[in-house]
Design an enzyme around this catalytic site. Structure first.
Site: not given
Length: 308
Positions: A135, A164, A185, A190
């Site tokens: 992540d 991101q 990904r 956020a």
């Protein structure tokens, strides 16, 4: 403005105590979090994979400031992967790891500690026949996370990473990572970031997402399209068609408890869909970011507090 307040609240000890101690909150959390222990998340995994969906499982926790806690988190992942292996799901059930949860935030030695723990998790994933995705957290961790990714890929080349789109730097990072075998990904982001490093306007974030998506889809890697936005899904399909990408060369990723109907529709149409499934007791920061992302999530929360 409301989203910014919720993101600020995600880091507030006072707000954490108030929200976590409010009994109706735990009922609502169950929509977004698949329980607190391994049997809970294994049950959710079985249900989702039986419905032709894949999963990526996140053991909740971040910004660990204690070495023992970081080691405990790594052990929790190894235990989880040991339970996943016998299910025979392969990479249909992988794990997502926040490096700050396994030591990245532990001062000067943090990167080494996080890398050691991540290697342990990757080895357990390999033994279970699956993979790991790192992540991405706030902008201060990006260089460290990408450096650890490079080290991990030397031995575990299938290791993925999240990027991101709201960060100015991400278009260049996408170009660097759009290579053969690279799993990336793409999400909007956020975390509460300063205007010096990130787009603040929603339209600009979306435009940046499309530019990054185009780069990943045109590259030789494996894009993982993290979105619930129908427009971005349509753009993904258009790019795949134009670039001649088969359905098994990219996937969609969506959050547990959000737009389950869309997840099923995409999978039913032959798309690859992976659900991001969090579990564990340290749910507060994750929960607050989900509320900040979409007004519909906050509305659901408020309605639940007033329902009998």
């Amino acid at each position: 403005m409301l989203g910014s307040l919720l993101l600020a609240g995600s880091r507030s000890t006072l707000v954490r105590r108030a929200v976590s101690g409010f009994p109706p909150t735990r009922k609502v959390v169950g929509r977004f979090v698949a329980g607190e222990d391994v049997p809970d998340v294994i049950s959710a995994t079985r249900r989702l994979t039986d419905a032709r969906l894949a999963v990526t499982i996140d053991h909740l926790g971040e910004e660990t400031r204690d070495a023992d806690a970081a080691a405990h988190t790594a052990k929790a992942y190894v235990t989880l992967l040991g339970a996943l292996g016998p299910l025979g799901l392969g990479d249909r059930a992988e794990v997502s790891v926040k490096l700050s949860a396994v030591g990245q935030a532990l001062g000067a030695s943090g990167d080494r500690i996080a890398l050691d723990h991540a290697r342990e998790i990757c080895a357990a994933a390999q033994a279970a026949g699956t993979t790991v995705t790192l992540d991405m957290e706030d902008h201060t961790t990006v260089d460290s996370t990408l450096a650890i990714l490079r080290d991990l890929r030397a031995d575990f080349p299938a290791t993925g990473v999240a990027l991101q789109s709201y960060l100015f730097r991400t278009e260049a990072d996408c170009r660097d990572l759009a290579v053969e075998g690279s799993r990336v990904r793409l999400v909007k982001g956020a975390y509460a970031e300063p205007a010096s490093v990130a787009h603040k306007d929603k339209t600009e974030v979306d435009k940046a997402y499309v530019r990054c998506l185009r780069t990943l889809m045109a590259g030789k890697g494996y894009p993982m399209v993290g979105t619930h936005d129908d427009r971005l899904i349509a753009i993904t399909e258009l790019l795949a068609d134009r670039l001649g990408r088969p359905r098994d060369s990219y996937e969609y990723q969506m959050l547990y408890g959000i737009r389950s109907d869309k997840q099923q529709a995409l999978a039913g149409a032959g798309g690859r869909v992976r659900v991001y499934v969090p579990y564990g007791g340290d749910w507060y920061g994750y929960f607050m970011r989900r509320l900040a992302e979409r007004p519909a999530n906050l509305a659901f929360f408020l309605r639940s507090l007033t329902s009998k």
